[in-house]
Design a protein around this motif. Sequence first.
Motif, mmCIF file in Angstrom:
data_model
loop_
_atom_site.group_PDB
_atom_site.id
_atom_site.type_symbol
_atom_site.label_atom_id
_atom_site.label_comp_id
_atom_site.label_asym_id
_atom_site.label_seq_id
_atom_site.Cartn_x
_atom_site.Cartn_y
_atom_site.Cartn_z
ATOM 1 N N LYS A 75 79.753 -84.612 33.425
ATOM 2 C CA LYS A 75 78.343 -84.391 33.797
ATOM 3 C C LYS A 75 77.851 -83.083 33.181
ATOM 4 N N ASP A 76 78.687 -82.044 33.265
ATOM 5 C CA ASP A 76 78.283 -80.758 32.681
ATOM 6 C C ASP A 76 78.029 -80.921 31.175
ATOM 7 N N LYS A 77 78.938 -81.646 30.516
ATOM 8 C CA LYS A 77 78.763 -81.835 29.062
ATOM 9 C C LYS A 77 77.488 -82.631 28.782
ATOM 10 N N ASN A 78 77.288 -83.706 29.572
ATOM 11 C CA ASN A 78 76.131 -84.571 29.320
ATOM 12 C C ASN A 78 74.823 -83.821 29.587
ATOM 13 N N ASP A 79 74.826 -82.984 30.628
ATOM 14 C CA ASP A 79 73.614 -82.219 30.957
ATOM 15 C C ASP A 79 73.261 -81.229 29.850
ATOM 16 N N SER A 80 74.285 -80.854 29.057
ATOM 17 C CA SER A 80 74.018 -79.842 28.021
ATOM 18 C C SER A 80 73.561 -80.463 26.696
ATOM 19 N N VAL A 81 73.486 -81.820 26.627
ATOM 20 C CA VAL A 81 73.094 -82.458 25.361
ATOM 21 C C VAL A 81 71.619 -82.161 25.087
ATOM 22 N N THR A 82 71.317 -81.711 23.880
ATOM 23 C CA THR A 82 69.907 -81.478 23.521
ATOM 24 C C THR A 82 69.491 -82.451 22.415
ATOM 25 N N ASP A 83 69.652 -82.043 21.136
ATOM 26 C CA ASP A 83 69.180 -82.966 20.099
ATOM 27 C C ASP A 83 70.259 -83.544 19.198
ATOM 28 N N SER A 84 71.513 -83.215 19.450
ATOM 29 C CA SER A 84 72.545 -83.888 18.641
ATOM 30 C C SER A 84 73.608 -84.502 19.565
ATOM 31 N N LEU A 85 74.340 -85.464 19.032
ATOM 32 C CA LEU A 85 75.281 -86.203 19.880
ATOM 33 C C LEU A 85 76.472 -85.330 20.310
ATOM 34 N N VAL A 86 77.012 -85.674 21.490
ATOM 35 C CA VAL A 86 78.178 -84.953 22.021
ATOM 36 C C VAL A 86 79.204 -85.987 22.489
ATOM 37 N N VAL A 87 80.470 -85.774 22.136
ATOM 38 C CA VAL A 87 81.543 -86.640 22.643
ATOM 39 C C VAL A 87 81.885 -86.148 24.055
ATOM 40 N N LEU A 88 81.635 -87.008 25.059
ATOM 41 C CA LEU A 88 81.887 -86.601 26.448
ATOM 42 C C LEU A 88 83.362 -86.734 26.804
ATOM 43 N N TYR A 89 84.015 -87.763 26.218
ATOM 44 C CA TYR A 89 85.421 -88.028 26.578
ATOM 45 C C TYR A 89 86.072 -88.756 25.418
ATOM 46 N N ASP A 90 87.326 -88.442 25.157
ATOM 47 C CA ASP A 90 88.098 -89.173 24.141
ATOM 48 C C ASP A 90 89.562 -89.132 24.578
ATOM 49 N N GLY A 91 90.049 -90.232 25.098
ATOM 50 C CA GLY A 91 91.430 -90.231 25.586
ATOM 51 C C GLY A 91 91.754 -91.543 26.284
ATOM 52 N N PRO A 92 92.845 -91.590 27.057
ATOM 53 C CA PRO A 92 93.230 -92.834 27.730
ATOM 54 C C PRO A 92 92.145 -93.307 28.709
ATOM 55 N N VAL A 93 91.996 -94.625 28.811
ATOM 56 C CA VAL A 93 90.965 -95.191 29.686
ATOM 57 C C VAL A 93 91.218 -94.828 31.162
ATOM 58 N N ARG A 94 92.481 -94.660 31.537
ATOM 59 C CA ARG A 94 92.763 -94.450 32.966
ATOM 60 C C ARG A 94 91.962 -93.260 33.534
ATOM 61 N N GLN A 95 91.994 -92.117 32.849
ATOM 62 C CA GLN A 95 91.361 -90.910 33.395
ATOM 63 C C GLN A 95 89.840 -91.010 33.442
ATOM 64 N N VAL A 96 89.248 -91.726 32.491
ATOM 65 C CA VAL A 96 87.782 -91.725 32.432
ATOM 66 C C VAL A 96 87.161 -92.637 33.515
ATOM 67 N N CYS A 97 87.977 -93.529 34.077
ATOM 68 C CA CYS A 97 87.429 -94.483 35.058
ATOM 69 C C CYS A 97 86.881 -93.776 36.303
ATOM 70 N N SER A 98 87.553 -92.710 36.739
ATOM 71 C CA SER A 98 87.052 -92.033 37.937
ATOM 72 C C SER A 98 85.922 -91.053 37.602
ATOM 73 N N LEU A 99 85.790 -90.683 36.318
ATOM 74 C CA LEU A 99 84.740 -89.727 35.930
ATOM 75 C C LEU A 99 83.432 -90.429 35.546
ATOM 76 N N ALA A 100 83.534 -91.703 35.198
ATOM 77 C CA ALA A 100 82.336 -92.445 34.777
ATOM 78 C C ALA A 100 82.424 -93.884 35.287
ATOM 79 N N PRO A 101 82.626 -94.070 36.612
ATOM 80 C CA PRO A 101 82.926 -95.421 37.098
ATOM 81 C C PRO A 101 81.841 -96.455 36.784
ATOM 82 N N ASN A 102 80.590 -96.025 36.673
ATOM 83 C CA ASN A 102 79.523 -96.999 36.411
ATOM 84 C C ASN A 102 79.351 -97.308 34.926
#
Length: 280
Positions: free
Chosen positions: A160-187
């Motif tokens: 959320k902190d990373k996404n809130d800081s996006v202005t005019d260029s793209l940002v990679v929020l997460y890059d790694g195993p699917v297991r960890q990202v499920c609880s950080l971005a469940p929707n």
Amino acid sequence: MSKETRKRRVGIVGFGELGQYLVKAIQKSDDLELAFVWNRSPEFLKTQIDVKYILDDLSEFAERDADLIVEVAHPVISLQYGEKFLQHADYMVGSPTSLAEQEVENKLRSAAKHHGMYIPSGAFWGGNDIKKMADRGTLKGLRVTMKKHPSSFKVLGELKDKNDSVTDSLVVLYDGPVRQVCSLAPNNVNTMAAAAIAAHNLGFDKVQGCLVSDPSLTDFHIVEVDVTGPCDALLAKPFTVKTVRTNPSKVGHVTGSATYASLLSSMLGAKDMGPGVHLC
Ligand SMILES: NC(=O)c1ccc[n+]([C@@H]2O[C@H](COP(=O)([O-])OP(=O)(O)OC[C@H]3O[C@@H](n4cnc5c(N)ncnc54)[C@H](O)[C@@H]3O)[C@@H](O)[C@H]2O)c1
């Protein structure tokens, strides 16, 4: 009426955007009928649905004799009720990020002894082909990249902190195993969870997920799937497949329009596959 001749009875758990869409489709269908609709807060439900369909207490679901129960509420439903649902009916897990908790996946896989657990493919393209490779053990790598406008992400914690800081260029929020990202971005990552189930020889720890927040994506959600298969021994070259799904979606919408239709097709196809875990 015997189960063979009656319409397939479907219970819907959750009456948000997706639940309302599926309930309408069931009410229009010649083959399906509503067994029940449950929602955590019943007020809105009561203004929309005939009271005879409303289930006040989800723990009493078995009394409604559903053939298929469809969760479109929150991952926590599978943790609390998944096993019980599977004792009585087929179960379609609309929020498969719940299965990133190993204990939940184990419990539900072993509960699917008499009925099927169905995982909707959602925005995941080519799932059955990938599952075939997993069945044969020839699937060596799978990477799912999801790119959306920052306002289409409903993420938590550091994402959320990373996404809130996006202005005019793209940002990679997460890059790694699917297991960890499920609880950080469940929707947002149900598609990745479906991929981890299809690619069962790799699972949630070896399937890779990448989330990209891109302010230029005002009209589309993009899902890229990169598959790696075995290496040809003579040519020393691997088998690869890449798909890019470009799904029109308004800024701020978490779910692209084509994904609603995909979930409906999944619900219609969630039958007759017997016990076990199935993509639909
Ligand atoms: N598999 C897919 O491809 C796919 C696609 C879209 C949405 N989904 C998932 O389906 C679910 C519903 O999506 P939606 O777009 O209808 O969302 P929504 O926010 O419109 O509706 C969610 C509903 O569930 C209820 N709810 C929320 N938290 C709850 C909780 N902890 N316990 C019980 N009920 C709760 C809300 O009251 C609401 O009625 C979400 O979990 C979403 O991630 C999956």
